[in-house]
Design a protein around this motif. Sequence first.
Motif, mmCIF file in Angstrom:
data_model
loop_
_atom_site.group_PDB
_atom_site.id
_atom_site.type_symbol
_atom_site.label_atom_id
_atom_site.label_comp_id
_atom_site.label_asym_id
_atom_site.label_seq_id
_atom_site.Cartn_x
_atom_site.Cartn_y
_atom_site.Cartn_z
ATOM 1 N N TRP A 15 22.342 2.542 -47.125
ATOM 2 C CA TRP A 15 23.681 2.753 -46.903
ATOM 3 C C TRP A 15 24.864 2.032 -46.451
ATOM 4 C CZ3 TRP A 15 24.272 7.756 -47.560
ATOM 5 C CH2 TRP A 15 23.119 8.393 -47.705
ATOM 6 N N SER A 16 24.570 0.786 -46.545
ATOM 7 C CA SER A 16 25.493 -0.243 -46.485
ATOM 8 C C SER A 16 26.410 -0.231 -47.687
ATOM 9 C CB SER A 16 24.912 -1.725 -46.317
ATOM 10 O OG SER A 16 24.651 -2.377 -47.641
ATOM 11 N N ILE A 17 25.916 0.208 -48.888
ATOM 12 C CA ILE A 17 26.640 0.321 -49.801
ATOM 13 C C ILE A 17 27.314 1.607 -50.311
ATOM 14 C CG2 ILE A 17 24.947 -1.306 -51.379
ATOM 15 C CD1 ILE A 17 24.020 1.023 -52.993
ATOM 16 N N ARG A 18 27.304 2.525 -49.226
ATOM 17 C CA ARG A 18 28.044 3.774 -49.417
ATOM 18 C C ARG A 18 29.520 3.856 -49.932
ATOM 19 N NH1 ARG A 18 29.586 7.051 -44.299
ATOM 20 N NH2 ARG A 18 31.221 5.816 -44.633
ATOM 21 N N ASN A 19 30.211 3.046 -49.268
ATOM 22 C CA ASN A 19 31.347 3.066 -49.531
ATOM 23 C C ASN A 19 31.985 2.423 -50.662
ATOM 24 O OD1 ASN A 19 32.249 4.592 -47.357
ATOM 25 N ND2 ASN A 19 32.818 2.749 -45.982
ATOM 26 N N GLU A 20 31.106 1.628 -51.474
ATOM 27 C CA GLU A 20 31.008 0.911 -52.775
ATOM 28 C C GLU A 20 30.473 1.892 -53.806
ATOM 29 O OE1 GLU A 20 32.147 -1.971 -53.313
ATOM 30 O OE2 GLU A 20 32.345 -2.568 -51.121
ATOM 31 N N GLY A 21 29.886 3.091 -53.558
ATOM 32 C CA GLY A 21 29.348 4.098 -54.635
ATOM 33 C C GLY A 21 27.864 3.829 -55.065
ATOM 34 N N PHE A 22 27.384 4.961 -55.125
ATOM 35 C CA PHE A 22 25.762 4.847 -55.655
ATOM 36 C C PHE A 22 25.689 4.910 -57.007
ATOM 37 C CE2 PHE A 22 25.382 6.499 -51.080
ATOM 38 C CZ PHE A 22 24.841 5.522 -50.534
ATOM 39 N N LYS A 23 26.931 5.002 -57.804
ATOM 40 C CA LYS A 23 26.862 4.841 -59.308
ATOM 41 C C LYS A 23 27.312 4.009 -59.956
ATOM 42 C CE LYS A 23 27.380 10.118 -58.944
ATOM 43 N NZ LYS A 23 28.298 11.330 -59.268
ATOM 44 N N GLY A 24 27.586 2.928 -59.237
ATOM 45 C CA GLY A 24 28.175 1.539 -59.908
ATOM 46 C C GLY A 24 27.224 0.330 -59.612
ATOM 47 N N ALA A 25 27.988 -0.858 -59.663
ATOM 48 C CA ALA A 25 27.321 -2.133 -59.657
ATOM 49 C C ALA A 25 26.596 -2.539 -58.223
ATOM 50 C CB ALA A 25 28.417 -3.173 -59.821
ATOM 51 N N ALA A 26 27.178 -1.674 -57.141
ATOM 52 C CA ALA A 26 26.411 -1.763 -55.847
ATOM 53 C C ALA A 26 25.064 -1.206 -55.677
ATOM 54 C CB ALA A 26 27.565 -1.177 -54.689
ATOM 55 N N SER A 27 24.850 -0.247 -56.521
ATOM 56 C CA SER A 27 23.577 0.340 -56.598
ATOM 57 C C SER A 27 22.572 -0.462 -57.256
ATOM 58 C CB SER A 27 23.571 1.539 -57.151
ATOM 59 O OG SER A 27 22.233 2.411 -56.874
#
Length: 390
Positions: A91-103
């Motif tokens: 959930w720490s990457i929520r604002n980075e999006g779950f469909k890109g590099a963060a995921s």
Amino acid sequence: MNQIDNEIFNIKKIRIRVLEQVAAVTPFQDATMGPFPSFGISIITIEDEDGNVGEAPVYNTYTNILESCLFPILFHSHAVAYKDVYPKLYWSIRNEGFKGAASALLGQVDMALYDLAARRKNTPLYRYIGAERNEVKMYGSGGGTNYSLAELEREVQVFLDAGAECYKMKVGKDFGKKIDEDVSRVKFVQQLIGKKMKLAVDANQIWSCNDTFKFLDAVGEEGLCWLEEPLHSAAYEQIEKLCSKISVNVAYGESERTSKIFPTLVNCGVRHLQPVPTQIGGIKEWMDVRDLSKNQKIQFSSGGYSLYSTGLMTSADEEGMVEYLYSIMHGLEDYFLEYPTWKDGKFILSELEGFPVRINWDYCYKENKVIGEKVWERQHVQKYNPKVSM
């Protein structure tokens, strides 16, 4: 419950090392990208307080996400079971999006932690995740759109000699503008392999439905093992339309970063799923797609950094396959002390603890192959402070 859930990772140090790119066996191009004359790998190494380490391939150009989201949680989750740590990472990457590099980065960190956990238990990764066999089918991949017929023939022979059951080649040459040439090249390869190997083709999302129909009318659906990413991966209505009108299995999944989109692909008629372990948000997410494929009785394969993927693919159905993009992956083997070997169309894994791949760091430093390195330690990383979403 997954075995890793109760693991405790008291992380002391994390480093990322970038290795010098190696020359491709044949400079490689697909429908929209390339040519790639060389290819590289970067490795994340996570070390706990007892000196145990885990490693995995990692993106080296998104350290801001690692530093702002993932590392603060990893370093400051002392004595906390991983079943409670992973949701915080997720959930720490929520604002980075779950469909890109963060995921993808989340998944790469997760892979390194699985490696660490298996290593400190002195067990191969494949056994750690509950698999029993140490082998997995390999399919040959390559056939760049820039290859000459002679280069195609040489590469096909490599995989015939290796006993591969299937060879996948690229189509969609020149941004999809040369379908007639694609057809000619496919027919050339079909003549080369006869009934000795199956053939799959990959258009890397460049075609329209009409382009795809034109191609299939010319080569015949019965001659293909699967058709990979013929349309844009987000064009779900078009994918569903195409799948309803053709009989050959359509494959998708390499562009996805979350397992949650794969049921939608299945509902669209996709009959071959291809999650990439180093690009999806964790091993459990990869396992979700594996299980979906098994339950739906559809084809399943994984590529990416193939030699790492083998450690997971042994847990899939025996018909599951690892993609081996020979042209750009083969040279990386110079960096490994150990890695799975080919035999009769399969990758055979050793009993090496953790993932079945080990970087030869002594060689890499001695030969100046480490061209970039960054280290993080607990005392220098502040606790996680989430950004407010507006």
